[in-house]
Design a protein around this motif. Structure first.
Motif, PDB file in Angstrom:
ATOM      1  N   GLU A 124      -2.771   2.624   7.180  1.00  0.00           N
ATOM      2  CA  GLU A 124      -1.636   2.405   6.268  1.00  0.00           C
ATOM      3  C   GLU A 124      -0.319   2.577   7.009  1.00  0.00           C
ATOM      4  O   GLU A 124       0.600   1.780   6.868  1.00  0.00           O
ATOM      5  CB  GLU A 124      -1.647   3.508   5.206  1.00  0.00           C
ATOM      6  N   GLN A 125      -0.284   3.652   7.814  1.00  0.00           N
ATOM      7  CA  GLN A 125       0.923   3.958   8.580  1.00  0.00           C
ATOM      8  C   GLN A 125       1.243   2.803   9.536  1.00  0.00           C
ATOM      9  O   GLN A 125       2.381   2.380   9.660  1.00  0.00           O
ATOM     10  CB  GLN A 125       0.634   5.214   9.390  1.00  0.00           C
ATOM     11  N   LEU A 126       0.197   2.305  10.165  1.00  0.00           N
ATOM     12  CA  LEU A 126       0.359   1.215  11.117  1.00  0.00           C
ATOM     13  C   LEU A 126       0.926  -0.030  10.432  1.00  0.00           C
ATOM     14  O   LEU A 126       1.843  -0.665  10.943  1.00  0.00           O
ATOM     15  CB  LEU A 126      -1.011   0.898  11.731  1.00  0.00           C
ATOM     16  N   VAL A 127       0.374  -0.339   9.264  1.00  0.00           N
ATOM     17  CA  VAL A 127       0.849  -1.507   8.519  1.00  0.00           C
ATOM     18  C   VAL A 127       2.329  -1.317   8.176  1.00  0.00           C
ATOM     19  O   VAL A 127       3.135  -2.226   8.300  1.00  0.00           O
ATOM     20  CB  VAL A 127      -0.002  -1.717   7.243  1.00  0.00           C
ATOM     21  N   LYS A 128       2.668  -0.086   7.793  1.00  0.00           N
ATOM     22  CA  LYS A 128       4.044   0.192   7.384  1.00  0.00           C
ATOM     23  C   LYS A 128       5.009   0.149   8.563  1.00  0.00           C
ATOM     24  O   LYS A 128       6.064  -0.454   8.497  1.00  0.00           O
ATOM     25  CB  LYS A 128       4.082   1.603   6.775  1.00  0.00           C
ATOM     26  N   THR A 129       4.610   0.797   9.682  1.00  0.00           N
ATOM     27  CA  THR A 129       5.559   0.928  10.789  1.00  0.00           C
ATOM     28  C   THR A 129       5.557  -0.279  11.718  1.00  0.00           C
ATOM     29  O   THR A 129       6.578  -0.611  12.300  1.00  0.00           O
ATOM     30  CB  THR A 129       5.261   2.189  11.630  1.00  0.00           C
ATOM     31  N   HIS A 130       4.402  -0.924  11.883  1.00  0.00           N
ATOM     32  CA  HIS A 130       4.333  -2.010  12.857  1.00  0.00           C
ATOM     33  C   HIS A 130       4.022  -3.364  12.235  1.00  0.00           C
ATOM     34  O   HIS A 130       3.979  -4.368  12.935  1.00  0.00           O
ATOM     35  CB  HIS A 130       3.258  -1.716  13.912  1.00  0.00           C
ATOM     36  N   GLY A 131       3.722  -3.373  10.927  1.00  0.00           N
ATOM     37  CA  GLY A 131       3.322  -4.633  10.313  1.00  0.00           C
ATOM     38  C   GLY A 131       4.462  -5.629  10.221  1.00  0.00           C
ATOM     39  O   GLY A 131       5.636  -5.260  10.274  1.00  0.00           O
ATOM     40  N   ASP A 132       4.110  -6.889  10.084  1.00  0.00           N
ATOM     41  CA  ASP A 132       5.117  -7.920   9.851  1.00  0.00           C
ATOM     42  C   ASP A 132       5.909  -7.530   8.599  1.00  0.00           C
ATOM     43  O   ASP A 132       5.301  -7.250   7.558  1.00  0.00           O
ATOM     44  CB  ASP A 132       4.390  -9.262   9.652  1.00  0.00           C
TER      45      ASP A 132
END
Ligand code: HEM
Length: 498
Positions: A64-72
């Motif tokens: 989730e964090q990854l999607v939030k911080t690095h996601g498009d």
């Protein structure tokens, strides 16, 4: 050979491996370079200091964090390099619809991931193309198997399985604990819910008593142990040895050495025998197009029996081996998933006494209280909407569909069964996936989790023994087929209000 030559040799081997990895990553990157969102590396090694935050995205919170911080920024898309292949994380509702429904025929499943489930040949889960005739045949027969009569039977079994665990295990421990002045017992949620859901699976899926809570059926125990070996050793060996181009020669030897060969034979022989027996029974009953004639052979309601019956009604479109493979995959797909859901529900309720009280009020209202209480059944499922909302909320974690996704708010769901079902079909709630490859056992799982949870809360209050303010005592994500709560010590206390 001089030491320097050996060291040079080793260095060369490592350099070659590294080069191979880098070239693979570059080649894979080229395939997804046009897709927006960060390109991250994925490794499951969790504890490499400094670099692990960048290489390990295994738990749902990290993802989730990854999607939030690095996601498009627009869609949340993230690309992960798994070295030998890519993974694209999609969490956007419109995109999921496009992938799973509109273009479901183009985005077929990955061979590398699903081959491990072909212990007895292809099955409903492992057939890659959901538009193929083969998958449609499996789906037609399997849909008939998850009929109300099976679900109704399963919910009765599930309630009794909880009772069996209580009587054979928790009651004794509780008596002792209370005598010692303790307020309750700490249970091993992973082991206990695994036992309960496996007991349900044996009876409701195969019509077999796995003898989980007693020693009365040694044959059932052997079957269960063999099945478990296939789920664990079997899947791992196939993935890392059988499908490894360098090591595959060792696969037959590894199967023999680990006893996997024997386990597969036990499961195969038993499933063949059950299928042959149930086929004879269905033929005797003269089932055709749903009409049952009076022959005196009692109708069975376990999943495998209903599967055989559904195949008979569909004029035998699946072979005995295909039925066997589907039965095996039901047991694999339907065990850990439900157990994990229950573990998370218990964790959430143990930390939220208000929600626990509210859920219990609904239970008591419908089923009565204390000595007058009755066990939950299939007909209670569509009525007790708050219980279902709590289960749905536990499985829901998408901030692209909900406000405050990380807060536990069962009230965000509609409190009537039809509306709850609607949001299970419009991509706002997707733990069972969507489109034609949506989990075929979703109702089975929901009713099973519902029944077990309700029965549990009829007897107990749930508390948490962990001190979550201490970082070392926090609940951790344990990745597997599903992510379960690790280090979670749930306390069962007898209900004070009974
Ligand atoms: C909470 C419990 C469960 C969850 C969260 C869950 C989730 C899922 C998901 C996400 C898929 C799609 C997987 C993929 O395409 O790779 C799936 C497929 C499937 N599930 Fe479940 N499942 C659960 C319980 C069950 C149960 C109880 C059964 C059977 C008794 C079952 C049988 C299947 C089968 C056969 C498929 C393959 C369907 C197809 O490809 O056509 N599942 N499940």
């Amino acid at each position: 050979m001089a030491l320097s030559e050996i060291i040079l040799g080793i260095v060369c081997v490592f350099a070659a491996i590294l080069l191979f990895f880098l070239i693979s990553i570059y080649n894979n990157y080229k395939k997804v370079s046009h897709i927006p969102g960060a390109f991250q590396f994925f490794l499951t090694f969790k504890n490499i200091p400094i670099i692990s935050p960048y290489l390990s995205f295994d738990g749902h919170k990290r993802m989730e964090q990854l999607v939030k911080t690095h996601g498009d920024p627009k869609t949340g898309l993230v690309r992960l390099s798994m070295f030998d292949r890519n993974m694209v994380v999609v969490s956007d509702r419109d995109m999921l619809k496009e992938l799973l429904v509109v273009k479901g025929g183009i985005f077929i499943k990955s061979w590398k991931l699903y081959e491990v489930f072909n212990a007895f040949g292809k099955n409903i889960l492992s057939i890659l193309d959901g538009t193929s005739d083969s998958w449609k045949n499996h789906h037609k027969v399997a849909s008939g198997a998850f009929a109300s009569k099976n679900l109704e039977y399963m919910s009765r079994v599930a309630s009794k399985s909880l009772d069996l665990c209580k009587e054979s295990k928790w009651d004794g421990e509780m008596e002792k604990a209370l005598k010692e002045g303790k307020e309750g017992i700490i249970i091993d949620t992973n082991a206990d819910f695994s036992d309960i859901t496996l007991d349900v699976l044996g009876k409701a899926a195969f019509g077999l008593d796995f003898s989980i809570f007693d020693e009365t059926n040694p044959e059932g125990r052997i079957f269960r142990k063999s099945l478990e070996k296939m789920f664990t050793t079997g899947v791992i060996l196939k993935r890392f040895v059988g499908l490894n181009p360098v090591l595959s020669w060792a696969f037959p030897w590894a199967c023999k050495y680990t006893g996997l060969d024997k386990a597969v034979k036990v499961v195969s022989d038993k499933l063949d025998a059950i299928i042959a027996e149930r086929t004879r029974e269905v033929e005797l009953r003269g089932m055709e197009d749903g009409n049952t004639s009076e022959t005196g052979v009692e109708e069975r309601k376990d999943l495998l029996s209903v599967l055989v019956e559904a195949n008979f009604i569909q004029k035998g479109i699946l072979s005995g081996d295909e039925l066997k493979s589907d039965a095996y995959i039901f047991s694999l797909a339907g065990h850990e998933t439900t157990s994990t859901t229950l573990q998370w529900v218990c964790y959430e309720l143990s930390t939220k006494p208000d929600i626990q009280n509210k859920i219990r009020e609904e239970i008591d209202l419908h089923l009565g209280k204390g000595v007058n209480a009755r066990a939950p059944n299939f007909d209670d499922y569509p009525i007790m909407n708050y219980v279902n909302a709590v289960i749905m909320e536990t499985a829901n974690r998408s901030d692209r569909n909900w406000d405050k996704p990380l807060e536990f708010i069962p009230e965000r769901y509609p409190m009537n069964a039809e509306e709850q079902l609607r949001i299970q079909h419009d991509f706002t709630w997707i733990p069972f996936s969507m489109g034609n490859r949506k989990c075929i056992g979703f109702k089975f799982a929901q009713i099973e989790a519902f029944t077990i949870l309700v029965r549990l809360l009829q007897f107990y209050e749930l508390g948490l023994d962990n001190d979550e303010s201490n970082p070392k005592d926090q609940i951790v994500d344990v990745p597997g087929v599903t992510v379960r709560p690790g280090n979670c010590r749930i306390i069962l206390k007898p209900r004070k209000d009974l």
